[in-house]
Write an enzyme that holds these catalytic residues in place. Structure first.
Site, PDB file in Angstrom:
ATOM      1  N   ASP A   1      44.094  46.217  28.055  1.00 30.63           N
ATOM      2  CA  ASP A   1      45.425  46.865  28.442  1.00 30.63           C
ATOM      3  C   ASP A   1      46.761  46.596  27.330  1.00 30.63           C
ATOM      4  O   ASP A   1      46.418  45.733  26.496  1.00 30.63           O
ATOM      5  CB  ASP A   1      46.020  46.540  29.824  1.00 30.63           C
ATOM      6  CG  ASP A   1      45.766  44.757  30.003  1.00 30.63           C
ATOM      7  OD1 ASP A   1      45.720  44.017  29.035  1.00 30.63           O
ATOM      8  OD2 ASP A   1      45.843  44.499  31.160  1.00 30.63           O
TER       9      ASP A   1
ATOM     10  N   GLU B   1      46.423  48.066  39.312  1.00 37.03           N
ATOM     11  CA  GLU B   1      46.902  47.486  40.453  1.00 37.03           C
ATOM     12  C   GLU B   1      46.447  47.796  41.794  1.00 37.03           C
ATOM     13  O   GLU B   1      45.927  48.931  41.908  1.00 37.03           O
ATOM     14  CB  GLU B   1      48.599  47.839  40.290  1.00 37.03           C
ATOM     15  CG  GLU B   1      49.187  47.363  39.023  1.00 37.03           C
ATOM     16  CD  GLU B   1      49.821  46.022  39.315  1.00 37.03           C
ATOM     17  OE1 GLU B   1      48.959  45.098  39.901  1.00 37.03           O
ATOM     18  OE2 GLU B   1      50.902  45.556  38.618  1.00 37.03           O
TER      19      GLU B   1
ATOM     20  N   ASN C   1      47.828  39.412  42.731  1.00 35.17           N
ATOM     21  CA  ASN C   1      47.296  40.329  43.604  1.00 35.17           C
ATOM     22  C   ASN C   1      46.117  41.018  43.575  1.00 35.17           C
ATOM     23  O   ASN C   1      45.960  42.018  44.158  1.00 35.17           O
ATOM     24  CB  ASN C   1      48.537  41.715  43.711  1.00 35.17           C
ATOM     25  CG  ASN C   1      48.440  42.416  42.367  1.00 35.17           C
ATOM     26  OD1 ASN C   1      47.548  42.077  41.438  1.00 35.17           O
ATOM     27  ND2 ASN C   1      49.412  43.160  41.963  1.00 35.17           N
TER      28      ASN C   1
ATOM     29  N   HIS D   1      44.674  42.189  40.601  1.00 36.55           N
ATOM     30  CA  HIS D   1      44.501  43.344  39.648  1.00 36.55           C
ATOM     31  C   HIS D   1      43.526  42.857  38.501  1.00 36.55           C
ATOM     32  O   HIS D   1      43.335  41.646  38.354  1.00 36.55           O
ATOM     33  CB  HIS D   1      45.729  43.792  39.093  1.00 36.55           C
ATOM     34  CG  HIS D   1      46.469  43.029  38.350  1.00 36.55           C
ATOM     35  ND1 HIS D   1      47.814  42.615  38.497  1.00 36.55           N
ATOM     36  CD2 HIS D   1      46.417  42.320  37.146  1.00 36.55           C
ATOM     37  CE1 HIS D   1      48.433  41.924  37.564  1.00 36.55           C
ATOM     38  NE2 HIS D   1      47.364  41.550  36.491  1.00 36.55           N
TER      39      HIS D   1
HETATM   40  C1  GLP Z   1      48.173  40.471  33.117  1.00 39.03           C
HETATM   41  C2  GLP Z   1      46.949  41.061  32.532  1.00 39.03           C
HETATM   42  C3  GLP Z   1      45.737  40.659  33.149  1.00 39.03           C
HETATM   43  C4  GLP Z   1      45.490  39.357  33.614  1.00 39.03           C
HETATM   44  C5  GLP Z   1      46.670  38.783  34.511  1.00 39.03           C
HETATM   45  C6  GLP Z   1      46.612  37.182  34.855  1.00 39.03           C
HETATM   46  O1  GLP Z   1      48.678  41.287  34.035  1.00 39.03           O
HETATM   47  N1  GLP Z   1      47.006  42.467  32.522  1.00 39.03           N
HETATM   48  O2  GLP Z   1      44.507  41.212  32.385  1.00 39.03           O
HETATM   49  O3  GLP Z   1      44.460  38.882  33.953  1.00 39.03           O
HETATM   50  O4  GLP Z   1      48.034  39.031  33.617  1.00 39.03           O
HETATM   51  O5  GLP Z   1      47.251  36.602  33.818  1.00 39.03           O
HETATM   52  P1  GLP Z   1      47.252  34.947  33.794  1.00 39.03           P
HETATM   53  O6  GLP Z   1      45.986  34.911  33.065  1.00 39.03           O
HETATM   54  O7  GLP Z   1      48.383  34.633  32.667  1.00 39.03           O
HETATM   55  O8  GLP Z   1      47.611  34.538  35.145  1.00 39.03           O
END
Ligand code: GLP
Length: 242
Positions: free
Chosen positions: A67, A143, A136, A138
């Protein structure tokens, strides 16, 4: 779906980096699906360490990221392209031309999304898809929604919960984009193998719902229950509700 519970984030990274390293040894021209966020950073650090010891060669590896924020250039320090360059690509011998991150720039992000799906289709299939998980549930930036899963790469309006979680990375929280471009769950499910990493208490509910709950677009990661070859590696805190 297989769940491996490790003591702490360091063990999670050790296990994940070994899985990546063995794939790269076995298949030097493998295709990696890569993820951003803080969770995979220690895994990337271990891969860099193995490269520095002369034990890993990324010269033939290709990668596709999940993404990107809409409207952030790759030179913006909060863009996911910048993240991938600074956390991994700049430190190993991967050819940047072989690394792909969805393009959130330009007048027609929907066209960029269609282009990304075409590239994914033409690449021959992701061998190993790395995922983090949002609080959440995702994956990528898919989402929660109450209607259906979105299969194709798509433009997403980020939820309040995700905006709050990610705003910390921006100098001014209000600079955080409201939209992102994300590989859909179809692209993720098409990967030959999926590895989801989760660490910390804030992920415990999402991990529980992913593993034990029903398959529902309200918990996008729950679709991984239907994947033939999916492993979740989490630390004790993230596994605390299992
Ligand atoms: C972002 C990314 C996700 C990732 C999530 C969790 O939203 N788009 O791919 O898994 O963050 O991030 P973290 O690992 O910092 O908790």
């Amino acid at each position: 779906m297989q769940v491996l519970v490790c003591k702490n984030p360091a063990e999670v990274a050790e296990a994940a980096s070994m899985i990546f390293a063995s794939l790269i040894y076995e298949k030097p021209n493998c295709i990696l699906g890569l993820a951003t966020g803080s969770t995979p950073v220690p895994t990337y650090q271990r891969l860099i360490a193995l490269y520095n010891k002369g034990l890993l060669d990324f010269s033939k590896v290709r990668s596709y990221n999940l993404d990107e924020y809409v409207s952030l250039a790759g030179t913006h320090p909060c863009s996911y392209r910048y993240f991938m360059n600074t956390e991994l690509f700049d430190h190993v011998n991967i050819d940047k031309a072989n690394t792909h991150v969805p393009n959130g720039l330009g007048d027609d992000p929907e066209a960029n999304a269609r282009e990304y799906d075409k590239m994914l289709e033409e690449c021959g299939g992701i061998d190993l898809q790395l995922l983090g998980i949002g609080r959440n549930g995702h994956i990528g930036f898919n989402e929660p929604r109450n209607d259906h899963f979105v299969y194709n790469t798509n433009i997403v309006t980020l939820t309040q919960s995700t905006r709050e979680a990610n705003a910390q990375y921006f100098d001014k929280p209000e600079d955080m984009p409201e939209k992102a471009i994300s590989m859909g769950v179809g692209g993720i499910m098409a990967a030959k193998r999926v590895l989801l990493l989760a660490t910390g208490k804030s992920k415990a509910q999402a991990v529980h719902d992913t593993v034990k709950g029903p398959i529902t677009p309200m918990v996008p990661a729950s679709i991984l229950q239907a994947h033939q070859n999916c492993q979740i590696i989490c630390d004790a805190e993230a596994a605390s509700l299992l």
